[in-house]
Design a protein around this motif. Structure first.
Motif, PDB file in Angstrom:
ATOM      1  N   UNK A  91       0.819  -1.206   0.000  1.00 54.18           N
ATOM      2  CA  UNK A  91       0.000   0.000   0.000  1.00 54.18           C
ATOM      3  C   UNK A  91       0.855   1.259   0.000  1.00 54.18           C
ATOM      4  N   UNK A  92       1.933   1.255   0.775  1.00 52.44           N
ATOM      5  CA  UNK A  92       2.803   2.426   0.849  1.00 52.44           C
ATOM      6  C   UNK A  92       3.495   2.683  -0.493  1.00 52.44           C
ATOM      7  N   UNK A  93       3.763   1.620  -1.233  1.00 48.72           N
ATOM      8  CA  UNK A  93       4.352   1.772  -2.570  1.00 48.72           C
ATOM      9  C   UNK A  93       3.325   2.351  -3.550  1.00 48.72           C
ATOM     10  N   UNK A  94       2.053   2.034  -3.320  1.00 49.70           N
ATOM     11  CA  UNK A  94       0.999   2.511  -4.214  1.00 49.70           C
ATOM     12  C   UNK A  94       0.167   1.406  -4.826  1.00 49.70           C
ATOM     13  N   UNK A  95       0.419   0.150  -4.431  1.00 45.15           N
ATOM     14  CA  UNK A  95      -0.341  -0.980  -4.953  1.00 45.15           C
ATOM     15  C   UNK A  95      -1.680  -1.070  -4.228  1.00 45.15           C
ATOM     16  N   UNK A  96      -2.779  -0.994  -4.980  1.00 45.84           N
ATOM     17  CA  UNK A  96      -4.116  -1.092  -4.388  1.00 45.84           C
ATOM     18  C   UNK A  96      -4.816  -2.406  -4.743  1.00 45.84           C
ATOM     19  N   UNK A  97      -4.307  -3.106  -5.776  1.00 51.06           N
ATOM     20  CA  UNK A  97      -4.947  -4.345  -6.235  1.00 51.06           C
ATOM     21  C   UNK A  97      -3.876  -5.391  -6.513  1.00 51.06           C
ATOM     22  N   UNK A  98      -4.130  -6.628  -6.052  1.00 54.29           N
ATOM     23  CA  UNK A  98      -3.281  -7.765  -6.423  1.00 54.29           C
ATOM     24  C   UNK A  98      -4.207  -8.825  -7.013  1.00 54.29           C
ATOM     25  N   UNK A  99      -3.853  -9.308  -8.204  1.00 53.34           N
ATOM     26  CA  UNK A  99      -4.663 -10.312  -8.897  1.00 53.34           C
ATOM     27  C   UNK A  99      -3.850 -11.600  -8.997  1.00 53.34           C
ATOM     28  N   UNK A 100      -4.450 -12.713  -8.582  1.00 50.44           N
ATOM     29  CA  UNK A 100      -3.768 -14.004  -8.625  1.00 50.44           C
ATOM     30  C   UNK A 100      -4.824 -15.107  -8.707  1.00 50.44           C
ATOM     31  N   UNK A 101      -4.357 -16.338  -8.854  1.00 47.32           N
ATOM     32  CA  UNK A 101      -5.285 -17.476  -8.841  1.00 47.32           C
ATOM     33  C   UNK A 101      -5.584 -17.936  -7.421  1.00 47.32           C
ATOM     34  N   UNK A 102      -4.709 -17.590  -6.471  1.00 46.12           N
ATOM     35  CA  UNK A 102      -4.971 -17.915  -5.062  1.00 46.12           C
ATOM     36  C   UNK A 102      -4.046 -17.104  -4.165  1.00 46.12           C
ATOM     37  N   UNK A 103      -4.488 -16.938  -2.915  1.00 40.99           N
ATOM     38  CA  UNK A 103      -3.731 -16.196  -1.913  1.00 40.99           C
ATOM     39  C   UNK A 103      -3.649 -17.015  -0.633  1.00 40.99           C
TER      40      UNK A 103
END
Length: 201
Positions: A91-103
């Motif tokens: 979040x601090x870097x600026x990433x608001x979304x992560x898309x993957x097949x699983x977490x």
């Protein structure tokens, strides 16, 4: 917590599986309890060479991706230890979304508590989004949480599932504290009732 409804931003491809929390933010950066300042250490071992210089081959160091707000990553993202510093760093870097097949479960839950949207898609859809994200400066995706879809640069759309309660919290910017504050009038009423019935307290 910042509200999340629709985001249009550059998507960076990270086609690695089993990206663990130590890879996201190495242990030497866990001494702080502040949520800010961790973005510089995001993917530290991938972003920097042994001498401390920038690794020009890593995707977030490439000109088209330095301002990425979306990550398209391989399977089992966020595995390993349960450190909450991992979503803090993203979040601090600026990433608001992560898309993957699983977490990993703990990382997945921590994302929602910090205003990050983790999206689970099929392998086929991930391959399509990974291709979209590989277009450099044209790697722009639109993530629409209300419609529950990701729209690519060619106009195609991919639908994703989302728990209604988590969706409500993100759209309204509600973390655990925010959810509690929504009940303030009930809490105040209860305290007044207790004060009236037990005035000696």
């Amino acid at each position: 917590m910042e509200k999340f409804k629709t985001l249009t931003g550059v998507a960076a491809p990270l086609p690695l599986v089993n990206i663990d929390t130590d890879m996201i933010i190495p242990k030497q950066f866990l001494k702080t309890i502040k949520r800010t300042g961790l973005g510089t250490a995001l993917f530290h071992e991938l972003r920097t060479n042994d001498d401390g210089s920038e690794n020009a081959d890593f995707v977030l160091n490439k000109a088209g991706y330095r301002e990425a707000q979306i990550l398209v990553a391989g399977d089992n993202f966020g595995c390993g230890s349960s450190r909450e510093h991992a979503p803090w760093a993203l979040l601090d870097y600026g990433i608001r979304v992560v898309i993957s097949t699983s977490f990993a479960d703990i990382f997945y839950n921590n994302c929602f508590k910090n205003g990050i949207l983790p999206i689970i898609v099929s392998q086929e859809d991930l391959d399509k989004l990974m291709d979209d994200a590989s277009r450099g400066s044209n790697a722009t995706l639109t993530v629409d949480l209300e419609a529950q879809e990701v729209r690519g640069p060619d106009g195609g759309a991919i639908q994703f599932e989302m728990d209604p309660f988590r969706k409500h919290c993100l759209i309204n910017g509600l973390d655990d504290i925010g959810l509690t504050l929504e009940k303030t009038h009930h809490i105040d009423a209860h305290e007044e009732k207790i004060a009236d019935s037990h005035p000696w307290h």
